[in-house]
Design a protein around this motif. Structure first.
Motif, PDB file in Angstrom:
ATOM      1  N   ASN A 177       0.801  -9.160   1.491  1.00 56.71           N
ATOM      2  CA  ASN A 177      -0.155  -9.796   0.599  1.00 56.71           C
ATOM      3  C   ASN A 177      -1.550  -9.662   1.203  1.00 56.71           C
ATOM      4  OD1 ASN A 177      -1.696 -11.408  -1.068  1.00 56.71           O
ATOM      5  ND2 ASN A 177      -0.157 -13.022  -1.245  1.00 56.71           N
ATOM      6  N   ALA A 178      -2.330  -8.730   0.677  1.00 60.37           N
ATOM      7  CA  ALA A 178      -3.659  -8.468   1.231  1.00 60.37           C
ATOM      8  C   ALA A 178      -4.572  -9.679   1.121  1.00 60.37           C
ATOM      9  CB  ALA A 178      -4.285  -7.275   0.512  1.00 60.37           C
ATOM     10  N   ALA A 198      -2.551   1.144  -1.401  1.00 61.66           N
ATOM     11  CA  ALA A 198      -1.242   0.936  -0.779  1.00 61.66           C
ATOM     12  C   ALA A 198      -0.574   2.242  -0.368  1.00 61.66           C
ATOM     13  CB  ALA A 198      -0.333   0.155  -1.732  1.00 61.66           C
ATOM     14  N   SER A 199      -0.841   3.324  -1.121  1.00 62.50           N
ATOM     15  CA  SER A 199      -0.168   4.593  -0.814  1.00 62.50           C
ATOM     16  C   SER A 199      -0.594   5.167   0.521  1.00 62.50           C
ATOM     17  CB  SER A 199      -0.427   5.616  -1.922  1.00 62.50           C
ATOM     18  OG  SER A 199      -1.821   5.830  -2.084  1.00 62.50           O
ATOM     19  N   LEU A 200      -1.807   4.856   0.986  1.00 61.79           N
ATOM     20  CA  LEU A 200      -2.266   5.337   2.283  1.00 61.79           C
ATOM     21  C   LEU A 200      -2.085   4.302   3.389  1.00 61.79           C
ATOM     22  CD1 LEU A 200      -5.504   7.316   1.319  1.00 61.79           C
ATOM     23  CD2 LEU A 200      -3.265   8.237   1.926  1.00 61.79           C
ATOM     24  N   PHE A 201      -2.173   3.019   3.033  1.00 60.66           N
ATOM     25  CA  PHE A 201      -2.038   1.983   4.061  1.00 60.66           C
ATOM     26  C   PHE A 201      -0.587   1.698   4.429  1.00 60.66           C
ATOM     27  CE2 PHE A 201      -6.496   0.963   3.661  1.00 60.66           C
ATOM     28  CZ  PHE A 201      -6.811   0.458   4.912  1.00 60.66           C
ATOM     29  N   VAL A 202       0.319   1.677   3.455  1.00 61.38           N
ATOM     30  CA  VAL A 202       1.700   1.277   3.785  1.00 61.38           C
ATOM     31  C   VAL A 202       2.789   2.251   3.351  1.00 61.38           C
ATOM     32  CG1 VAL A 202       1.334  -1.193   4.051  1.00 61.38           C
ATOM     33  CG2 VAL A 202       1.662  -0.272   1.761  1.00 61.38           C
ATOM     34  N   ALA A 203       2.569   3.068   2.312  1.00 62.90           N
ATOM     35  CA  ALA A 203       3.621   3.985   1.870  1.00 62.90           C
ATOM     36  C   ALA A 203       4.081   4.964   2.944  1.00 62.90           C
ATOM     37  CB  ALA A 203       3.173   4.747   0.616  1.00 62.90           C
ATOM     38  N   VAL A 234      -7.935   2.075  -6.693  1.00 62.76           N
ATOM     39  CA  VAL A 234      -6.870   2.268  -5.710  1.00 62.76           C
ATOM     40  C   VAL A 234      -5.539   1.798  -6.300  1.00 62.76           C
ATOM     41  CG1 VAL A 234      -8.487   1.910  -3.814  1.00 62.76           C
ATOM     42  CG2 VAL A 234      -7.040  -0.003  -4.574  1.00 62.76           C
ATOM     43  N   ASP A 235      -4.443   2.288  -5.735  1.00 62.70           N
ATOM     44  CA  ASP A 235      -3.125   1.824  -6.143  1.00 62.70           C
ATOM     45  C   ASP A 235      -2.801   0.531  -5.399  1.00 62.70           C
ATOM     46  OD1 ASP A 235      -3.151   3.883  -4.002  1.00 62.70           O
ATOM     47  OD2 ASP A 235      -1.073   3.294  -3.742  1.00 62.70           O
ATOM     48  N   LEU A 236      -2.240  -0.428  -6.117  1.00 62.32           N
ATOM     49  CA  LEU A 236      -1.929  -1.743  -5.557  1.00 62.32           C
ATOM     50  C   LEU A 236      -0.477  -1.858  -5.118  1.00 62.32           C
ATOM     51  CD1 LEU A 236      -3.837  -3.948  -8.147  1.00 62.32           C
ATOM     52  CD2 LEU A 236      -4.583  -3.350  -5.834  1.00 62.32           C
ATOM     53  N   GLN A 237       0.414  -1.211  -5.842  1.00 59.64           N
ATOM     54  CA  GLN A 237       1.822  -1.216  -5.464  1.00 59.64           C
ATOM     55  C   GLN A 237       2.540  -0.086  -6.187  1.00 59.64           C
ATOM     56  OE1 GLN A 237       4.060  -4.673  -6.650  1.00 59.64           O
ATOM     57  NE2 GLN A 237       3.433  -4.547  -8.796  1.00 59.64           N
ATOM     58  N   GLY A 238       3.703   0.243  -5.658  1.00 55.68           N
ATOM     59  CA  GLY A 238       4.480   1.298  -6.285  1.00 55.68           C
ATOM     60  C   GLY A 238       5.897   1.335  -5.756  1.00 55.68           C
ATOM     61  N   ALA A 239       6.720   2.066  -6.464  1.00 56.83           N
ATOM     62  CA  ALA A 239       8.097   2.310  -6.037  1.00 56.83           C
ATOM     63  C   ALA A 239       8.414   3.769  -6.313  1.00 56.83           C
ATOM     64  CB  ALA A 239       9.074   1.404  -6.783  1.00 56.83           C
ATOM     65  N   MET A 278       0.499  -4.097  -1.706  1.00 56.20           N
ATOM     66  CA  MET A 278      -0.331  -5.069  -1.000  1.00 56.20           C
ATOM     67  C   MET A 278      -0.664  -6.266  -1.893  1.00 56.20           C
ATOM     68  SD  MET A 278      -3.633  -2.591  -0.558  1.00 56.20           S
ATOM     69  CE  MET A 278      -4.651  -2.068  -1.956  1.00 56.20           C
ATOM     70  N   LEU A 279       0.335  -6.651  -2.720  1.00 57.76           N
ATOM     71  CA  LEU A 279       0.172  -7.803  -3.608  1.00 57.76           C
ATOM     72  C   LEU A 279       1.035  -8.989  -3.204  1.00 57.76           C
ATOM     73  CD1 LEU A 279       0.114  -6.003  -7.090  1.00 57.76           C
ATOM     74  CD2 LEU A 279      -1.837  -6.810  -5.739  1.00 57.76           C
ATOM     75  N   GLY A 280       2.167  -8.744  -2.590  1.00 57.16           N
ATOM     76  CA  GLY A 280       3.079  -9.807  -2.179  1.00 57.16           C
ATOM     77  C   GLY A 280       3.900  -9.338  -0.994  1.00 57.16           C
ATOM     78  N   GLU A 281       4.401 -10.281  -0.232  1.00 55.44           N
ATOM     79  CA  GLU A 281       5.101  -9.956   1.011  1.00 55.44           C
ATOM     80  C   GLU A 281       6.601  -9.788   0.768  1.00 55.44           C
ATOM     81  OE1 GLU A 281       5.615 -12.383   5.080  1.00 55.44           O
ATOM     82  OE2 GLU A 281       3.543 -11.853   4.595  1.00 55.44           O
ATOM     83  N   SER A 282       7.097  -8.606   1.074  1.00 51.58           N
ATOM     84  CA  SER A 282       8.528  -8.325   0.900  1.00 51.58           C
ATOM     85  C   SER A 282       9.288  -8.594   2.200  1.00 51.58           C
ATOM     86  CB  SER A 282       8.727  -6.868   0.472  1.00 51.58           C
ATOM     87  OG  SER A 282       8.288  -5.988   1.483  1.00 51.58           O
ATOM     88  N   ALA A 283      10.588  -8.418   2.157  1.00 45.00           N
ATOM     89  CA  ALA A 283      11.405  -8.636   3.353  1.00 45.00           C
ATOM     90  C   ALA A 283      11.054  -7.632   4.444  1.00 45.00           C
ATOM     91  CB  ALA A 283      12.887  -8.531   2.999  1.00 45.00           C
TER      92      ALA A 283
END
Length: 398
Positions: A177-178, A198-203, A234-239, A278-283
């Protein structure tokens, strides 16, 4: 908690302590939060030394040097690259400058550890890899996850010892969660021209989990969904769902040369399901499913200290054994505490990456087996395709 003995690192199986390595003199480019954490972790490696740091602002470099007791500081990257005492450069600056600074390092004949994401595009990644090979220098993307003892052990169990049988699928997520730490829309996380999103920071982390357990192979199909931020672009989340092709057309169930598998799954074939945002914290776990059980790299799986393994018995839902592996991080020293600790979770684990790099450089290797450059190319291809399917315009465009 029962502490597990660390597995021997892939780059040198004769090593019993993953922090043992020959001396190496580091120069740090970029004096922000990640560079701070990396420099702190180097204090766990007795043979490592940071001899210089550089930032775009000399004042920033001076403050960083004073905090970490670094002898020389520069307000110019070129000045650091001209420093003959620097054996290798760690680059922790803004994403959008990774190609240009990486190129500078290589052209200055410096071994280089380029923080992730390696670049903002597959084209730039290929350019830098080709340049490093042309100049015969050590070069690596800073995918530190691959060097944690928990991940080294996961690799051994899944790929070398085949404890899970045939790998069927990989599930990996990294969502945070940013809003906990960063202001919208002024934070770099939302700055597309600097490589936000999100695609560059965490994907890159879930992508690297998939490429690890599918042994660096290129997926033959990628399907992506997600959301963009209209204001910042920017992209915020994805699957993403990835399919990996078979390496053999003979299913184990019909292979008369072996009798311990009765599956129609073709060798090498499988799927990976990746979630990032980067919208919510996952497991934030990575789970590998095999024909004979499953393995979970526990949270936070991008910098883990714990593994869980469940081996199945005959029959649905039946368990033959449950195994647990624990690899606690080095404890903070007084020097680390006095310099402000860490910004990010489990950053002491950068020390494992740094020690492996030092061993490889001393051995004359140009890349590390834990994370070879081909894996970087595959992962950048995955990230590129994610951004393409989400409709993210290339970094630097409006």
């Amino acid at each position: 908690m029962m502490v597990s003995p660390p597995p021997p690192p892939l780059d040198d199986p004769s090593v019993s302590n993953p922090l043992d390595c020959p001396p190496l003199r580091w120069g740090i480019i970029g004096c922000g939060r990640v560079s701070h954490d990396f420099t702190q972790a180097l204090k766990h490696v007795p043979t490592a030394s940071v001899v210089a740091c550089a930032a775009r602002s000399e004042d920033s470099a001076k403050a960083f040097a004073q905090k970490h007791k670094i002898q020389r500081y520069y307000g110019s990257y070129d000045d650091l690259l001209a420093d003959e005492a620097v054996d290798i450069v760690y680059v922790g600056n803004m994403h959008s400058f990774r190609r240009s600074v990486g190129e500078k390092c290589l052209m200055a004949n410096k071994h280089t550890l380029l923080e992730k994401p390696f670049t903002c595009s597959l084209e730039d990644a290929r350019y830098l890899v080709d340049l490093a090979r042309e100049r015969n220098l050590f070069f690596m993307e800073g995918m530190w996850t691959r060097f944690f003892p928990a991940v080294e052990q996961a690799r051994r169990l899944v790929l070398q010892e085949k404890k899970l049988g045939e790998v069927v699928s990989v599930f990996s997520d990294f969502n945070f969660n940013a809003a906990d730490t960063d202001e919208y829309p002024t934070s770099i996380l939302y700055n597309k021209s600097l490589g936000g999103g999100a695609s560059l920071f965490v994907a890159p982390y879930p992508a690297a989990a998939a490429s690890l357990f599918f042994e660096g192979r290129t997926p033959d199909s990628i399907k992506v969904v997600g959301q963009l931020d209209e204001l910042s672009g920017v992209d915020l989340q994805g699957a993403a769902v990835l399919s990996f092709p078979a390496t053999d057309k003979l299913p184990p169930a019909l292979d008369k040369s072996q009798s311990d598998e009765n599956t129609p799954k073709l060798p090498g074939a499988g799927v990976a399901t990746l979630s990032f945002g980067m919208l919510g914290e996952s497991a934030e776990e990575t789970t590998v499913i095999g024909t004979k059980g499953r393995l979970t790299i526990c949270a936070p799986s991008h910098c883990p200290t714990k593994l869980l393994v469940s081996l199945k018995a005959q029959g649905r839902g039946q368990s033959a054994a449950k195994l647990e592996y624990n690899y606690p991080l080095p404890a903070d020293t007084e020097e680390i505490i006095n310099a402000g600790g860490y910004f990010y979770p489990n950053s002491a684990g950068f020390s494992y990456e740094a020690a492996a790099v030092a061993r490889c450089v001393a051995a004359g290797k140009k890349e590390v087996p834990q994370y070879p450059l081909q894996d970087t190319i595959v992962n950048m291809m995955i990230v590129d395709e994610i951004r393409n399917q989400l409709g993210v315009r290339p970094t630097g465009t409006q």
